[in-house]
Design an enzyme around this catalytic site. Structure first.
Site, mmCIF file in Angstrom:
data_model
loop_
_atom_site.group_PDB
_atom_site.id
_atom_site.type_symbol
_atom_site.label_atom_id
_atom_site.label_comp_id
_atom_site.label_asym_id
_atom_site.label_seq_id
_atom_site.Cartn_x
_atom_site.Cartn_y
_atom_site.Cartn_z
ATOM 1 N N ASP A 42 0.861 -1.169 0.000
ATOM 2 C CA ASP A 42 0.000 0.000 0.000
ATOM 3 C C ASP A 42 0.914 1.241 0.000
ATOM 4 O O ASP A 42 2.145 1.142 0.090
ATOM 5 C CB ASP A 42 -0.966 -0.012 1.189
ATOM 6 C CG ASP A 42 -2.182 0.884 0.914
ATOM 7 O OD1 ASP A 42 -2.130 1.701 -0.030
ATOM 8 O OD2 ASP A 42 -3.182 0.772 1.635
HETATM 9 C C1 BGC Z 1 -5.034 3.168 0.147
HETATM 10 C C2 BGC Z 1 -5.219 2.136 -0.929
HETATM 11 C C3 BGC Z 1 -5.053 2.752 -2.290
HETATM 12 C C4 BGC Z 1 -3.712 3.444 -2.365
HETATM 13 C C5 BGC Z 1 -3.422 4.051 -3.709
HETATM 14 C C6 BGC Z 1 -3.788 3.996 -0.058
HETATM 15 O O1 BGC Z 1 -3.722 5.045 0.835
HETATM 16 O O2 BGC Z 1 -4.987 2.533 1.395
HETATM 17 O O3 BGC Z 1 -6.475 1.532 -0.805
HETATM 18 O O4 BGC Z 1 -5.196 1.778 -3.281
HETATM 19 O O5 BGC Z 1 -3.677 4.450 -1.380
HETATM 20 O O6 BGC Z 1 -4.212 5.127 -3.977
#
Ligand code: BGC
Length: 763
Positions: free
Chosen positions: A288
């Site tokens: 993530d």
């Molecule tokens: C979130 C994810 C997301 C990623 C990219 C993160 O902060 O937890 O769900 O896919 O950002 O945008």
């Protein structure tokens, strides 16, 4: 005995399978050969470059943003880019990669296409309320068609984190509290995105997230610690991830939280033992957002150390933080990671690109003509309207206030009345907020001049301006009215005075749920409640159209408001769909995928809890020295699976084909369901089981099947569920997946509370 024709069909099917297997074996061999040849020409820096995922900076969810993207592409230091939205920019970046980098390796382009791309569907929690797997799959298919036309080939969806804590803002992004429902939805979404062929120009690679247990953050506070027994993990929280992987999801995203003391992004047990070795996952794992770097704050070491840990644990791609890019070579030189670790990660990323067909044609996903044809086309908008209508849950309808007649004057009052930007709901980064109709606009459009609509914002979203600002970020602004509250309400009441019926559009703004949007108080904000009370004092019929991204505590509203329609956040066509349902063109059929508590102090509250050694006696809400509270009963306000219709359904007696289920046998559970009201309607018939005695404690109810029926007035239908040993299995104390002999209860009904019960025995 099988007939000759059946045998021929079986033989053909078998041949088909053999042929498909042979084809995929050939495909794998070709892919291996291709990737091995390519890797033999790659330097270590180029291999590490493939593990680097950067953001174009258009939708950022952390404090770090990628820099020097252009030069890094040319130097082969980027494997993927996400949140780059225009096809022109995607084309330009891909051109840089395939024309200006030494090995011309194409880039993979990702985005959070969560519940639609430009045509926005209801938020995932709302879609889950439809209990309609075909519909959910179609919405994912449409999202893939639109996003791929604009050049994307990878979506960070489905989010399958089970959550039983309505304080957690991201409960809106998943399918709610239930393992079985969540697993079926996970499969449907993967199928929708990926179709049958990942290399097709109109499919996206799915990325199941957030692996794992992110929805169990302590106290519902986002990014907080999780700590859970293996028993609960295997039985309740892990199955939806596994279901998505079994359905073929090409990639997995790690979670921010720690699990059993080791953060998911460095958790070798999770990513290697469970994901690869136990589940046989063959795709790649991405972190993530800056999750590798965050291992430093988790307390695991410096950037070099945590990057090495994460790679070795089973991560292949590093999102935004560039820990891999900047430290892995040093770690290789110092023997902290091996060349094989880097090769493994690089191979899996290149394989994903191969499967997507990017080596054959790096531009296959960018198609201006197709984009013009598919994005927001009439068919997709019609589907969005249908999906929204099917996601709405009728929570109360006293005295048949609904459906409304298409006549007279309706007053639309409340801060959610005229804000188009809030209709798509959270995680709608690609939505065209400027051009999304508000509730008012959508309703006017749908109703034309059949009904006169007057409107007023009624109150601020939140009394506290600073809170309102935090709750309306990313362009979801709701203008504030700084006049004294009484003055604003008086104006609203004057408008309401002109109407026959009041529709109160209240609740949360879209950014009051979603990432980093946890709440300790999950009621409708007090300033809106005061407005609602005044509207009720008019004596006119009041319908609460509730916007929310989570279960709310609605105890007061349930007592005082005659009709409540929960519309979550319905997407692009929210306004029209609300008109469809309020005025009876569509009969509401949504059922709650998460329990609505009476009080936030009951959270986590979910139907599939354990019995405890001191359960309450039937019919009691408080008993001394029993498991309960002094002040509030254990009951939810609205149970899991609950939702009303404009018609009524009557269930006949539940029958079992046998009360003795053999190990290799089948038990048929049947019930007749009749539409006994005046409207055609849909009913979700739900089947739950309970293992009455076992080697470990089992939940008091577990969903094991459901069927959505469409019945005309007066029509009835028999529903039959087949239960086998497989449905009775669970992970025991040794984590073996077993069904234990003994007595079971089976329940069928309209929600998790209102069911009939029968017993049977597994031999
Ligand atoms: C979130 C994810 C997301 C990623 C990219 C993160 O902060 O937890 O769900 O896919 O950002 O945008």
């Amino acid at each position: 005995m099988k007939t000759h024709t059946q045998l021929v069909i079986l033989a053909c099917l078998a041949l088909g399978i053999v042929k498909n297997e042979a084809f995929s074996q050939q495909h794998n061999n070709d892919m291996d050969r291709f990737v091995s040849e390519l890797m033999s020409r790659m330097t270590i820096d180029e291999k590490i470059g493939q593990l680097n995922l950067v953001t174009a900076g258009e939708a950022v969810t952390g404090s770090v943003v990628s820099t020097d993207v252009e030069s890094k592409i040319k130097e082969g230091k980027i494997g993927g880019i996400f949140s780059m939205s225009t096809p022109q920019r995607i084309r330009a970046a891909q051109e840089l990669a395939v024309n200006h980098s030494r090995l011309k390796i194409p880039i993979i382009f990702g985005m959070d296409v969560i519940h639609g791309y430009k045509t926005m569907f209801p938020i995932p929690l709302g879609l889950a309320a439809s209990w309609d797997m075909e519909l959910i799959q179609e919405t994912a298919r449409i999202a893939a068609m639109e996003a791929s036309a604009d050049g994307l080939n990878w979506t960070f969806s489905p989010m399958v984190d089970i959550s039983r804590d309505a304080r957690w803002g991201r409960i809106s992004e998943g399918s709610g509290e239930d393992t079985y429902l969540g697993s079926r939805i996970a499969e449907a979404m993967v199928r929708g995105y990926q179709g049958d062929d990942l290399a097709a120009h109109n499919t996206l690679m799915a990325c199941v997230k957030h692996f794992a247990l992110y929805g169990a953050a302590e106290a519902g506070r986002d990014y907080n610690t999780t700590d859970m027994s293996l028993h609960r993990m295997y039985n309740e929280y892990l199955p939806p991830y596994k279901a998505a992987i079994d359905a073929g999801a090409g990639s997995v995203m790690t979670a921010f939280n720690d699990i059993n003391g080791v953060p998911a992004t460095a958790n070798k047990w999770l990513m290697t033992d469970v994901l690869r070795n136990q589940w046989g996952f063959t795709g790649f794992v991405v972190t993530d957002y800056t999750a590798v770097n965050e291992l430093i704050d988790h307390g695991l070491g410096d950037l070099q150390e945590v990057s090495a840990l994460s790679l070795k644990a089973g991560v292949e791609m590093d999102m935004v933080g560039e820990g891999f890019l900047t430290t892995l070579k040093k770690s290789l030189d110092e023997g902290k990671v091996s060349a094989a670790d880097i090769d493994r990660a690089c191979r899996l990323v290149l394989e994903a690109k191969y499967k997507l067909g990017l080596f054959e044609d790096p531009f296959r996903y960018i198609d201006d003509n197709r984009a013009k044809e598919v994005i927001l086309n009439a068919e997709h908008l019609a589907k969005a309207r249908t999906a929204a209508g099917k996601s709405f849950v009728l929570l109360k309808n006293e005295g048949h206030v609904l459906p409304l007649k298409k006549q007279g004057t309706v007053a639309l009052i409340g801060p959610l009345t005229n804000t188009g930007a809030n209709m798509p709901g959270t995680w709608s980064v690609s939505a065209d907020l400027e051009n999304t109709p508000s509730l008012l606009e959508g309703m006017c459009d749908a109703l034309g001049n059949q009904v006169k609509i007057v409107h007023h914002h009624g109150s601020n979203l939140l009394e506290d301006a600073a809170y309102q600002e935090r709750a309306t970020m990313f362009g979801r602004t709701i203008p504030r009215d700084e006049r004294p509250e009484q003055e604003v309400i008086a104006e609203a009441l004057a408008v309401a005075g002109q109407a026959d019926v009041i529709i109160a559009a209240l609740g949360e703004s879209s950014e009051m749920s979603g990432e980093s949007s946890s709440r300790t108080d999950i009621s409708i904000p007090a300033v809106q409640q005061r407005l609602l009370a005044k509207l009720l004092e008019t004596g006119k019929p009041v319908v609460l159209v509730l916007f929310t991204g989570r279960p709310l505590t609605l105890t007061w509203e349930n007592e005082h408001v005659p009709a409540i329609l929960n519309v979550w956040f319905g997407g692009t066509e929210t306004g029209k769909a609300v008109a469809d349902v309020l005025f009876g063109d569509v009969n509401p059929s949504g059922k709650l995928p998460a329990t609505f508590p009476q009080h936030v102090g009951q959270v986590p509250l979910y139907y599939s809890h354990k019995n405890t050694g001191r359960p309450l006696a039937d019919g009691q809400w408080f008993q001394k020295f029993r498991s309960n509270y002094l002040d509030v009963s254990n009951d939810p306000l609205y149970p899991f699976g609950y939702g009303l219709s404009y018609t009524t359904f009557a269930y006949g007696e539940l029958t079992l084909s046998t009360t003795e289920l053999q190990r290799d046998g089948k038990l048929q559970v049947s019930v007749d369901v009749a539409n006994t009201g005046d409207y055609a309607g849909e009913e979700v018939v739900q089947l739950y089981i309970r293992d009455l005695a076992g080697s470990v404690t089992r939940p008091v109810k577990e969903l094991k099947g459901f069927r959505k029926l469409h019945l005309a007035p007066g029509q009835s239908q028999q529903v039959t569920f087949d239960l086998t040993e497989e449905d009775l299995k669970f992970y025991n104390a040794e984590l073996e997946y077993v069904a234990e002999p003994g007595e079971f209860a089976v329940f069928v009904g309209t929600n998790a509370r209102d069911v009939q019960e029968k017993r049977f025995t597994l031999q």
